[in-house]
Design a protein around this motif. Sequence first.
Motif, mmCIF file in Angstrom:
data_model
loop_
_atom_site.group_PDB
_atom_site.id
_atom_site.type_symbol
_atom_site.label_atom_id
_atom_site.label_comp_id
_atom_site.label_asym_id
_atom_site.label_seq_id
_atom_site.Cartn_x
_atom_site.Cartn_y
_atom_site.Cartn_z
ATOM 1 N N GLY A 39 32.743 -17.006 1.206
ATOM 2 C CA GLY A 39 33.684 -18.122 1.202
ATOM 3 C C GLY A 39 33.024 -19.486 1.393
ATOM 4 O O GLY A 39 33.638 -20.513 1.088
ATOM 5 N N GLU A 40 31.800 -19.496 1.911
ATOM 6 C CA GLU A 40 31.084 -20.767 2.065
ATOM 7 C C GLU A 40 30.615 -21.267 0.706
ATOM 8 O O GLU A 40 30.387 -20.492 -0.227
ATOM 9 C CB GLU A 40 29.878 -20.601 2.993
ATOM 10 C CG GLU A 40 30.234 -20.344 4.447
ATOM 11 C CD GLU A 40 28.996 -20.344 5.330
ATOM 12 O OE1 GLU A 40 28.138 -21.232 5.150
ATOM 13 O OE2 GLU A 40 28.884 -19.443 6.177
ATOM 14 N N ARG A 41 30.464 -22.584 0.606
ATOM 15 C CA ARG A 41 29.981 -23.198 -0.618
ATOM 16 C C ARG A 41 28.498 -23.533 -0.465
ATOM 17 O O ARG A 41 28.044 -23.931 0.605
ATOM 18 C CB ARG A 41 30.783 -24.452 -0.970
ATOM 19 C CG ARG A 41 32.265 -24.151 -1.181
ATOM 20 C CD ARG A 41 33.080 -25.398 -1.444
ATOM 21 N NE ARG A 41 32.868 -25.908 -2.792
ATOM 22 C CZ ARG A 41 32.445 -27.131 -3.064
ATOM 23 N NH1 ARG A 41 32.135 -27.963 -2.077
ATOM 24 N NH2 ARG A 41 32.312 -27.526 -4.310
ATOM 25 N N VAL A 42 27.762 -23.361 -1.549
ATOM 26 C CA VAL A 42 26.327 -23.630 -1.549
ATOM 27 C C VAL A 42 25.960 -24.343 -2.841
ATOM 28 O O VAL A 42 26.719 -24.344 -3.818
ATOM 29 C CB VAL A 42 25.502 -22.325 -1.447
ATOM 30 C CG1 VAL A 42 25.712 -21.646 -0.108
ATOM 31 C CG2 VAL A 42 25.838 -21.386 -2.605
ATOM 32 N N VAL A 43 24.776 -24.943 -2.833
ATOM 33 C CA VAL A 43 24.197 -25.518 -4.046
ATOM 34 C C VAL A 43 22.969 -24.696 -4.403
ATOM 35 O O VAL A 43 22.112 -24.439 -3.549
ATOM 36 C CB VAL A 43 23.803 -26.994 -3.845
ATOM 37 C CG1 VAL A 43 23.082 -27.527 -5.089
ATOM 38 C CG2 VAL A 43 25.029 -27.837 -3.544
ATOM 39 N N LEU A 44 22.887 -24.273 -5.647
ATOM 40 C CA LEU A 44 21.734 -23.534 -6.152
ATOM 41 C C LEU A 44 21.015 -24.403 -7.174
ATOM 42 O O LEU A 44 21.652 -25.066 -7.998
ATOM 43 C CB LEU A 44 22.178 -22.226 -6.809
ATOM 44 C CG LEU A 44 23.095 -21.325 -5.973
ATOM 45 C CD1 LEU A 44 23.525 -20.112 -6.791
ATOM 46 C CD2 LEU A 44 22.403 -20.883 -4.690
ATOM 47 N N THR A 45 19.694 -24.396 -7.141
ATOM 48 C CA THR A 45 18.920 -25.172 -8.105
ATOM 49 C C THR A 45 17.741 -24.353 -8.582
ATOM 50 O O THR A 45 17.233 -23.489 -7.855
ATOM 51 C CB THR A 45 18.442 -26.504 -7.500
ATOM 52 O OG1 THR A 45 17.727 -27.241 -8.495
ATOM 53 C CG2 THR A 45 17.528 -26.278 -6.302
ATOM 54 N N ASP A 46 17.301 -24.640 -9.806
ATOM 55 C CA ASP A 46 16.103 -23.980 -10.315
ATOM 56 C C ASP A 46 14.882 -24.892 -10.243
ATOM 57 O O ASP A 46 13.796 -24.535 -10.678
ATOM 58 C CB ASP A 46 16.319 -23.492 -11.752
ATOM 59 C CG ASP A 46 16.722 -24.604 -12.708
ATOM 60 O OD1 ASP A 46 16.641 -25.786 -12.324
ATOM 61 O OD2 ASP A 46 17.125 -24.293 -13.853
ATOM 62 N N GLY A 47 15.074 -26.114 -9.690
ATOM 63 C CA GLY A 47 13.969 -27.052 -9.557
ATOM 64 C C GLY A 47 13.574 -27.716 -10.864
ATOM 65 O O GLY A 47 12.608 -28.478 -10.910
ATOM 66 N N ARG A 48 14.334 -27.464 -11.935
ATOM 67 C CA ARG A 48 14.032 -28.058 -13.243
ATOM 68 C C ARG A 48 15.226 -28.859 -13.764
ATOM 69 O O ARG A 48 15.449 -28.957 -14.970
ATOM 70 C CB ARG A 48 13.630 -26.965 -14.237
ATOM 71 C CG ARG A 48 12.331 -26.274 -13.870
ATOM 72 C CD ARG A 48 11.869 -25.309 -14.955
ATOM 73 N NE ARG A 48 12.815 -24.226 -15.151
ATOM 74 C CZ ARG A 48 12.856 -23.112 -14.409
ATOM 75 N NH1 ARG A 48 11.998 -22.957 -13.408
ATOM 76 N NH2 ARG A 48 13.731 -22.157 -14.660
ATOM 77 N N GLY A 49 15.985 -29.419 -12.846
ATOM 78 C CA GLY A 49 17.037 -30.346 -13.228
ATOM 79 C C GLY A 49 18.460 -29.828 -13.136
ATOM 80 O O GLY A 49 19.401 -30.604 -13.172
ATOM 81 N N ARG A 50 18.634 -28.515 -13.049
ATOM 82 C CA ARG A 50 19.997 -27.959 -13.019
ATOM 83 C C ARG A 50 20.401 -27.610 -11.595
ATOM 84 O O ARG A 50 19.642 -26.971 -10.860
ATOM 85 C CB ARG A 50 20.104 -26.730 -13.916
ATOM 86 C CG ARG A 50 21.437 -26.006 -13.817
ATOM 87 C CD ARG A 50 21.717 -25.133 -15.018
ATOM 88 N NE ARG A 50 22.080 -25.962 -16.176
ATOM 89 C CZ ARG A 50 22.730 -25.486 -17.261
ATOM 90 N NH1 ARG A 50 23.046 -24.216 -17.328
ATOM 91 N NH2 ARG A 50 23.022 -26.288 -18.253
ATOM 92 N N ALA A 51 21.611 -28.032 -11.217
ATOM 93 C CA ALA A 51 22.171 -27.702 -9.903
ATOM 94 C C ALA A 51 23.541 -27.073 -10.100
ATOM 95 O O ALA A 51 24.374 -27.586 -10.865
ATOM 96 C CB ALA A 51 22.288 -28.948 -9.035
ATOM 97 N N VAL A 52 23.771 -25.961 -9.419
ATOM 98 C CA VAL A 52 25.028 -25.230 -9.516
ATOM 99 C C VAL A 52 25.678 -25.195 -8.138
ATOM 100 O O VAL A 52 25.068 -24.741 -7.170
ATOM 101 C CB VAL A 52 24.794 -23.788 -10.014
ATOM 102 C CG1 VAL A 52 26.079 -22.973 -9.928
ATOM 103 C CG2 VAL A 52 24.257 -23.800 -11.439
ATOM 104 N N THR A 53 26.902 -25.684 -8.055
ATOM 105 C CA THR A 53 27.678 -25.578 -6.818
ATOM 106 C C THR A 53 28.604 -24.373 -6.947
ATOM 107 O O THR A 53 29.294 -24.214 -7.963
ATOM 108 C CB THR A 53 28.507 -26.847 -6.579
ATOM 109 O OG1 THR A 53 27.638 -27.976 -6.516
ATOM 110 C CG2 THR A 53 29.268 -26.740 -5.260
ATOM 111 N N GLY A 54 28.580 -23.516 -5.930
ATOM 112 C CA GLY A 54 29.391 -22.308 -6.017
ATOM 113 C C GLY A 54 29.881 -21.817 -4.678
ATOM 114 O O GLY A 54 29.512 -22.349 -3.621
ATOM 115 N N VAL A 55 30.703 -20.792 -4.728
ATOM 116 C CA VAL A 55 31.278 -20.168 -3.531
ATOM 117 C C VAL A 55 30.659 -18.791 -3.357
ATOM 118 O O VAL A 55 30.581 -18.008 -4.317
ATOM 119 C CB VAL A 55 32.812 -20.041 -3.651
ATOM 120 C CG1 VAL A 55 33.378 -19.323 -2.436
ATOM 121 C CG2 VAL A 55 33.449 -21.407 -3.789
#
Length: 246
Positions: A39-55
């Motif tokens: 249920g917590e939200r996090v930010v995921l990144t690949d370090g190459r410009g893309r960031a994904v916000t998810g639950v």
Amino acid sequence: MSLPVHLVPDLAATRVGDEVVVEGDEAHHAVAVRRLRVGERVVLTDGRGRAVTGVVASTGKRVFAAVAEEVVDAAEPSPRLTVVQALPKGERGELAVEVLTEVGAARVVPWAAARSVAVWKGERAAKSHARWQATAREAAKQARRPWHPVVDPLATTDDVVALVADARLAVVLHEDAAAPLSSLAVPAEGDVAVVVGPEGGLTPDEVERLAAAGAHVVRLGAEVLRTSTAGVVACAALLSRTARWG
């Protein structure tokens, strides 16, 4: 409060609604150390410009999964900063990498300068390089950078001379230089290289070779800074005159 950031190998194919699985040490730190919960939200990144916000949808031992709510692609910052850092002694190398990452360097190049006290050879070279990479990775997450810096393998002086020759602008920091860093025009695009010498200073031959390759030999100010902090001060001075900090 800012959301926690976690690094994943590849997000190129990720779209809104996709489930992203995070495994290994990254997941262990999130679940076992940070106590990440469903249920917590996090930010995921690949370090190459893309960031994904998810639950977070599920957690396990050394693994968690998050469902993507938002996908953002950030352009690579320009100009790109490359810092050639002569090997400092002790833990000052990791300090230099940490602050250079925080200020926005795109590339850090460890350099075996003639007067470097520290020596990277054999197994020690591999371990030291790995520590610099880990430091850059964690500092980039802390600074919430979508683009993570690259930490090159140990460079020779020949490598640094070639790097300087290819840069749009290259500067060599030297306490006895006549010209101040502030006298230089900073390009809006391309590669900007900053060369930082060791505690014992650059040799005349190193300065001569770098200048012959096109570098500007400059001073920061009246004060003499440590090798582990000179690079970040120079980067900040340069960035303050670009659109990146505009």
